[in-house]
Design a protein around this motif. Structure first.
Motif, mmCIF file in Angstrom:
data_model
loop_
_atom_site.group_PDB
_atom_site.id
_atom_site.type_symbol
_atom_site.label_atom_id
_atom_site.label_comp_id
_atom_site.label_asym_id
_atom_site.label_seq_id
_atom_site.Cartn_x
_atom_site.Cartn_y
_atom_site.Cartn_z
ATOM 1 N N GLU A 259 17.592 69.741 82.120
ATOM 2 C CA GLU A 259 18.543 70.074 81.062
ATOM 3 C C GLU A 259 18.084 71.326 80.299
ATOM 4 O O GLU A 259 18.904 72.183 79.927
ATOM 5 C CB GLU A 259 18.673 68.893 80.102
ATOM 6 C CG GLU A 259 19.503 69.143 78.874
ATOM 7 C CD GLU A 259 20.975 69.358 79.160
ATOM 8 O OE1 GLU A 259 21.656 69.969 78.312
ATOM 9 O OE2 GLU A 259 21.444 68.924 80.240
ATOM 10 N N LEU A 260 16.793 71.444 80.073
ATOM 11 C CA LEU A 260 16.244 72.607 79.368
ATOM 12 C C LEU A 260 16.535 73.891 80.145
ATOM 13 O O LEU A 260 16.901 74.923 79.559
ATOM 14 C CB LEU A 260 14.739 72.409 79.179
ATOM 15 C CG LEU A 260 13.968 73.455 78.385
ATOM 16 C CD1 LEU A 260 14.504 73.563 76.961
ATOM 17 C CD2 LEU A 260 12.478 73.099 78.374
ATOM 18 N N LEU A 261 16.393 73.837 81.462
ATOM 19 C CA LEU A 261 16.678 75.018 82.283
ATOM 20 C C LEU A 261 18.169 75.337 82.309
ATOM 21 O O LEU A 261 18.554 76.507 82.466
ATOM 22 C CB LEU A 261 16.146 74.814 83.697
ATOM 23 C CG LEU A 261 14.620 74.842 83.839
ATOM 24 C CD1 LEU A 261 14.218 74.626 85.287
ATOM 25 C CD2 LEU A 261 14.048 76.157 83.316
ATOM 26 N N GLU A 262 19.012 74.326 82.170
ATOM 27 C CA GLU A 262 20.449 74.575 82.057
ATOM 28 C C GLU A 262 20.736 75.382 80.781
ATOM 29 O O GLU A 262 21.568 76.288 80.772
ATOM 30 C CB GLU A 262 21.213 73.255 82.009
ATOM 31 C CG GLU A 262 21.308 72.544 83.343
ATOM 32 C CD GLU A 262 22.302 73.221 84.285
ATOM 33 O OE1 GLU A 262 23.274 73.844 83.792
ATOM 34 O OE2 GLU A 262 22.077 73.161 85.505
ATOM 35 N N LEU A 267 13.695 80.487 81.445
ATOM 36 C CA LEU A 267 12.400 79.800 81.354
ATOM 37 C C LEU A 267 11.809 79.447 82.713
ATOM 38 O O LEU A 267 10.617 79.138 82.802
ATOM 39 C CB LEU A 267 12.553 78.505 80.538
ATOM 40 C CG LEU A 267 12.668 78.618 79.026
ATOM 41 C CD1 LEU A 267 12.975 77.255 78.417
ATOM 42 C CD2 LEU A 267 11.385 79.187 78.434
ATOM 43 N N ARG A 268 12.613 79.457 83.769
ATOM 44 C CA ARG A 268 12.172 78.891 85.043
ATOM 45 C C ARG A 268 10.843 79.478 85.530
ATOM 46 O O ARG A 268 9.988 78.736 86.041
ATOM 47 C CB ARG A 268 13.237 79.070 86.117
ATOM 48 C CG ARG A 268 12.826 78.457 87.471
ATOM 49 C CD ARG A 268 13.950 78.523 88.488
ATOM 50 N NE ARG A 268 14.997 77.563 88.199
ATOM 51 C CZ ARG A 268 14.975 76.293 88.603
ATOM 52 N NH1 ARG A 268 13.943 75.833 89.292
ATOM 53 N NH2 ARG A 268 15.970 75.486 88.322
ATOM 54 N N ASP A 269 10.646 80.766 85.380
ATOM 55 C CA ASP A 269 9.426 81.390 85.906
ATOM 56 C C ASP A 269 8.192 81.023 85.089
ATOM 57 O O ASP A 269 7.062 81.275 85.532
ATOM 58 C CB ASP A 269 9.579 82.915 85.936
ATOM 59 C CG ASP A 269 10.577 83.369 86.980
ATOM 60 O OD1 ASP A 269 10.849 82.593 87.917
ATOM 61 O OD2 ASP A 269 11.097 84.497 86.850
ATOM 62 N N ASP A 301 10.442 72.810 92.176
ATOM 63 C CA ASP A 301 9.522 73.950 92.169
ATOM 64 C C ASP A 301 8.696 74.038 90.898
ATOM 65 O O ASP A 301 7.662 74.728 90.868
ATOM 66 C CB ASP A 301 10.295 75.255 92.355
ATOM 67 C CG ASP A 301 11.373 75.455 91.283
ATOM 68 O OD1 ASP A 301 12.126 74.503 91.022
ATOM 69 O OD2 ASP A 301 11.465 76.566 90.719
ATOM 70 N N ILE A 302 9.105 73.349 89.833
ATOM 71 C CA ILE A 302 8.344 73.441 88.574
ATOM 72 C C ILE A 302 7.577 72.162 88.263
ATOM 73 O O ILE A 302 6.858 72.108 87.257
ATOM 74 C CB ILE A 302 9.264 73.786 87.380
ATOM 75 C CG1 ILE A 302 10.214 72.628 87.068
ATOM 76 C CG2 ILE A 302 10.014 75.082 87.623
ATOM 77 C CD1 ILE A 302 10.912 72.765 85.725
ATOM 78 N N HIS A 385 11.214 77.727 71.471
ATOM 79 C CA HIS A 385 11.908 78.911 70.943
ATOM 80 C C HIS A 385 11.687 79.142 69.461
ATOM 81 O O HIS A 385 12.113 80.185 68.935
ATOM 82 C CB HIS A 385 13.397 78.798 71.237
ATOM 83 C CG HIS A 385 13.733 78.985 72.686
ATOM 84 N ND1 HIS A 385 13.823 80.219 73.277
ATOM 85 C CD2 HIS A 385 13.980 78.075 73.678
ATOM 86 C CE1 HIS A 385 14.113 80.079 74.557
ATOM 87 N NE2 HIS A 385 14.223 78.786 74.830
ATOM 88 N N GLU A 386 11.052 78.202 68.773
ATOM 89 C CA GLU A 386 10.731 78.415 67.358
ATOM 90 C C GLU A 386 9.215 78.321 67.177
ATOM 91 O O GLU A 386 8.671 77.263 66.857
ATOM 92 C CB GLU A 386 11.437 77.379 66.482
ATOM 93 C CG GLU A 386 12.947 77.488 66.484
ATOM 94 C CD GLU A 386 13.591 76.513 65.501
ATOM 95 O OE1 GLU A 386 12.930 76.135 64.498
ATOM 96 O OE2 GLU A 386 14.739 76.110 65.743
#
Length: 434
Positions: A259-262, A267-269, A301-302, A385-386
């Motif tokens: 969900e975070l990557l959505e 962020l994926r890399d 992959d992560i 992000h904060e």
């Protein structure tokens, strides 16, 4: 609930106690099989008891004929391997069938010493308690019991697809509450559960939080810790530590990461989900469950699956993490959460059981209602992000953990032991095995 008894107000310290950890040995590596926070508890308390002059014998079931009958864990602490049932790992639900030989092994060990060899018995988990009660009555000494987890509590919060605890355990815990002289609860929440689910008397219960090793689990530079565990310095590591089973809910973290990557594909890399632990319980029957889930969600992959780690190496994983996630359906305490905070890493955890004590909500970490991955993803997104929010929690985390050191745990346990000790009477005949 009953408060600590001031040192010196009751009988003197016990000289030797019998600690019972039937189903899992303190010598086992936490994070695999049935070994977890309870193993850490038994080891850390025993060591510190011995340092204060209280010898400890830990009775556990022998799982191999090659094990020495007695192993010195630390000066003043011996682990006694008692043959009971077939060697090898056994399902916990079958161990009650082998209680009689285990009890007899305990009685034989005591008979080899002078009269009054043990001053007190402390059982950990219900199976240990059933054996400990018989030994304590035979020796005429107090019985202290730590449940760690309870069947009725676990059954009220089962994960989807998880097996309920058997009725035999429920009945055994009912009996144990009635038969124990003292009950140790890890948190106020557990004390309440002992009363509400099992009818425990208030004067029986003493609430004593477990501790954390503040010499091993300490803050340190995150970038350097990432390098030591083989990850780039700019990685955002979302960490799960513990036994891999539905109750501990590592799947919630993997779903939250998807969900975070959505929300933020960039962020994926830099995003890694680290799962450090071994298969346990029903998880042994589902060895590929997390891998299949990660593949189905497109995040294989992560996801990095790691075996259980020794404490000093584990501390590096905590230091390397951006956040440690503890999404369990039930926790009597939540030692992983405290270890992470001691290393300066905030925690996102389920608002269940002892985690409400282990984590100071919105101060050293964040407590989440329920197990919706979207809710966890929202908190993880904010922490990434904060930076100021993350820094605030990271700064407070070690301070909160410092209030939960093992010295405090042992101090309060010794107070309970003192209050339980009574003038020794002639031992009664051993209760019949049932």
């Amino acid at each position: 609930m009953s408060g600590p008894v001031p040192l010196g107000d009751q009988a003197s310290l016990p000289s030797r106690i019998a600690t019972v950890s039937l189903h899992t040995s303190p010598l086992d590596q936490p994070g695999t099989g049935d070994a977890g926070g309870m193993n850490v508890y038994v080891v850390e308390v025993a060591r510190r008891m011995a340092e204060r002059g209280v010898a400890v014998d830990v009775f556990t079931r022998a799982t191999s004929p090659s094990l020495a009958p007695v192993v010195e864990l630390a000066p003043g602490v011996n682990v006694r391997h008692v043959p009971a049932g077939p060697y090898g790992e056994l399902d916990k639900n079958t161990l009650a069938e082998h209680l009689c030989p285990f009890i007899f092994g305990m009685l034989r060990a005591e008979a080899q010493g002078a009269p009054g060899h043990y001053d007190l018995v402390h059982g950990h988990y219900w199976l240990s308690g059933k054996a400990g009660v018989v030994a304590a009555r035979r020796w005429g000494v107090p019985m202290v019991q730590s449940m760690h987890t309870m069947a009725r509590v676990k059954n009220a919060a089962l994960a989807d697809g998880d097996d309920p605890e058997p009725e035999e355990r429920v009945r055994g815990e009912d009996q144990l509450v009635r038969q124990s002289d003292r009950l140790i609860a890890n948190t106020d929440d557990e004390a309440r559960q002992l009363t509400e689910f099992y009818g425990a008397r208030g004067e029986q219960i003493h609430t004593i939080p477990p501790g954390v090793d503040l010499e091993v689990f300490t803050p340190g530079p995150r970038a350097e810790a990432l390098e030591r565990i083989g990850l780039p310095r700019d990685t955002h590591l979302l960490l799960f530590v513990g036994r891999v089973q539905r109750l501990k809910a590592p799947d919630v973290l993997i779903r939250a990461a998807a969900e975070l990557l959505e929300r933020d594909p960039s962020l994926r890399d830099r995003l890694v989900v680290g799962v450090v632990g071994g298969l346990s319980g029903a998880g042994v029957r589902e060895p590929g469950l997390l891998t299949a889930l990660a593949r189905s969600l497109g995040v294989a992959d992560i996801v990095r699956l790691e075996p259980p780690q020794h404490r000093r190496r584990l501390a590096d994983y905590y230091r390397a993490a951006t956040v440690t996630v503890v999404p369990s359906y039930s926790e009597s305490f939540g030692l992983v959460a405290v270890e992470s905070q001691a290393c300066g890493t905030p925690v996102v955890a389920a608002r269940v059981g002892g985690l409400t004590t282990a984590v100071s909500d919105r101060s050293s970490g964040v407590l989440v209602e329920g197990h919706d991955p979207c809710h966890y993803a929202a908190e993880l997104y904010r922490l990434i992000h904060e930076p100021s929010w993350h820094a605030k929690l990271a700064e407070a985390a070690p301070r909160h953990a410092a209030t939960l050191g093992w010295s405090r745990t042992v101090d309060e346990l010794l107070n309970v032991y003192r209050s339980a000790l009574t003038p020794r009477e002639l031992p009664l005949a051993a209760a019949a095995c049932r």
